[in-house]
Design a protein around this motif. Structure first.
Motif, short mmCIF file in Angstrom:
data_model
loop_
_atom_site.label_atom_id
_atom_site.label_comp_id
_atom_site.label_asym_id
_atom_site.label_seq_id
_atom_site.Cartn_x
_atom_site.Cartn_y
_atom_site.Cartn_z
N GLU A 67 0.83 -1.19 0.00
CA GLU A 67 0.00 0.00 0.00
C GLU A 67 0.87 1.25 0.00
OE1 GLU A 67 -1.59 1.44 4.17
OE2 GLU A 67 -2.07 -0.68 3.87
N ALA A 68 0.23 2.33 -0.39
CA ALA A 68 0.85 3.65 -0.35
C ALA A 68 -0.26 4.65 -0.13
CB ALA A 68 1.60 3.94 -1.64
N GLU A 69 0.09 5.76 0.48
CA GLU A 69 -0.90 6.79 0.74
C GLU A 69 -0.25 8.15 0.69
OE1 GLU A 69 -2.52 6.30 4.72
OE2 GLU A 69 -0.65 5.40 5.35
N VAL A 97 -4.01 3.65 -1.49
CA VAL A 97 -4.13 2.58 -2.47
C VAL A 97 -3.50 1.34 -1.86
CG1 VAL A 97 -3.61 1.81 -4.81
CG2 VAL A 97 -3.97 4.24 -4.36
N ARG A 98 -4.26 0.27 -1.79
CA ARG A 98 -3.81 -0.97 -1.16
C ARG A 98 -4.19 -2.14 -2.05
NH1 ARG A 98 -2.68 -3.08 3.95
NH2 ARG A 98 -3.49 -5.16 4.32
N GLU A 99 -3.27 -3.07 -2.22
CA GLU A 99 -3.58 -4.29 -2.95
C GLU A 99 -3.30 -5.48 -2.06
OE1 GLU A 99 -3.65 -6.20 -7.33
OE2 GLU A 99 -2.37 -4.46 -6.99
N GLU A 100 -4.30 -6.36 -1.99
CA GLU A 100 -4.18 -7.59 -1.20
C GLU A 100 -4.22 -8.77 -2.15
OE1 GLU A 100 -7.21 -7.69 1.80
OE2 GLU A 100 -6.28 -6.05 2.93
N PHE A 101 -3.27 -9.66 -1.97
CA PHE A 101 -3.19 -10.87 -2.77
C PHE A 101 -3.47 -12.07 -1.85
CE2 PHE A 101 -0.37 -7.82 -4.78
CZ PHE A 101 -0.75 -7.90 -6.11
N SER A 133 8.98 -5.64 -3.65
CA SER A 133 9.60 -4.32 -3.60
C SER A 133 9.28 -3.50 -4.84
CB SER A 133 11.11 -4.43 -3.40
OG SER A 133 11.70 -5.07 -4.50
N ASP A 134 9.21 -4.13 -6.02
CA ASP A 134 8.82 -3.41 -7.24
C ASP A 134 7.40 -2.89 -7.14
OD1 ASP A 134 11.28 -3.91 -8.38
OD2 ASP A 134 10.57 -5.56 -9.65
N THR A 135 6.50 -3.72 -6.62
CA THR A 135 5.10 -3.33 -6.48
C THR A 135 4.97 -2.19 -5.49
OG1 THR A 135 4.40 -5.58 -7.00
CG2 THR A 135 2.77 -4.15 -5.98
N GLN A 136 5.66 -2.26 -4.37
CA GLN A 136 5.61 -1.20 -3.37
C GLN A 136 6.09 0.12 -3.97
OE1 GLN A 136 4.42 -1.29 -0.11
NE2 GLN A 136 4.65 0.91 -0.28
N GLN A 137 7.19 0.09 -4.69
CA GLN A 137 7.72 1.30 -5.32
C GLN A 137 6.74 1.86 -6.35
OE1 GLN A 137 10.32 3.07 -4.30
NE2 GLN A 137 9.78 4.60 -5.83
N ALA A 138 6.12 0.98 -7.13
CA ALA A 138 5.14 1.42 -8.13
C ALA A 138 3.94 2.10 -7.47
CB ALA A 138 4.68 0.23 -8.98
#
Length: 148
Positions: A5-7, A101-105, A119-124
Motif C-alpha cells: 500500500e501507499a498513501e 491505495v492498497r492491494e491484497e493478494f 519491492s517493485d510493487t511497493q515502489q510502483a
C-alpha cells in the motif's frame, strides 16, 4: 495473504482526485505507471491494463465503485489460485484529500509468485500516489484544464 500500500495527502478536493483516478482516457498521459489502458472505469466495468513494470503482460480487471469514495480493481487466476484486489480509498480532510491505495493478494500461489515482486510493487504504488497528487494539485489549481 500479501499486501502492499501507499498513501498521500493531496491539496485538492476529493472530487478532483476522483476525477484523476477514474479518467481512463488519460491514464497513459500522466505518470500513472500504466502504459496501456482499455475499457471503462465504471462500476461493473472491465478494464485491461499494461504497466511499466509488467513487461508485455496485459492484466484484465473487474471494477467496482462507490463513486467519490472507493474503487476496487480485482484480478485473479482460475480456481482461486491467486486473487488480487486493489482498493483506492478517498477521505475528505477539509479541502484536502487522503488517498490510500492498497492491494491484497490471496490464494495458494500468493507466496510463491509475489515474493520477488514485493519491492517493485511497493515502489510502483508510491510512484502512483505521488503522480496522482501532482496531477490533482495541478488540476485543482486550474479547474478549466482538461485532458493532458
Amino acid at each position: 495473504m500479501h499486501s502492499v500500500e501507499a498513501e498521500t495527502l493531496i491539496n485538492a478536493p476529493s472530487s478532483t482526485v476522483w476525477d484523476v483516478i477514474t479518467d481512463a482516457r488519460n491514464y497513459t498521459v500522466w505518470e500513472s505507471g500504466i502504459i496501456h489502458f482499455r475499457g471503462e472505469l465504471r462500476d461493473g466495468g472491465t478494464i485491461r491494463i499494461r504497466t511499466r513494470t509488467g513487461g508485455n503482460r496485459t492484466v484484465r480487471l473487474r471494477v467496482q465503485q462507490l463513486p467519490g469514495e472507493v474503487m476496487t480493481w480485482t484480478q485473479g487466476l482460475p480456481l482461486g489460485l491467486l486473487t488480487g484486489v486493489r482498493t483506492f480509498t478517498l477521505e475528505r480532510l477539509g479541502g484536502m484529500t487522503h488517498l490510500r491505495v492498497r492491494e491484497e493478494f490471496t490464494g495458494p500461489l500468493c507466496g510463491l509468485l509475489l515474493r520477488e515482486f514485493a519491492s517493485d510493487t511497493q515502489q510502483a504504488f508510491i510512484e502512483y500516489v505521488n503522480a496522482v497528487r501532482k496531477r490533482a494539485e495541478i488540476l485543482g489549481r486550474n479547474p478549466q484544464t482538461t485532458g493532458s
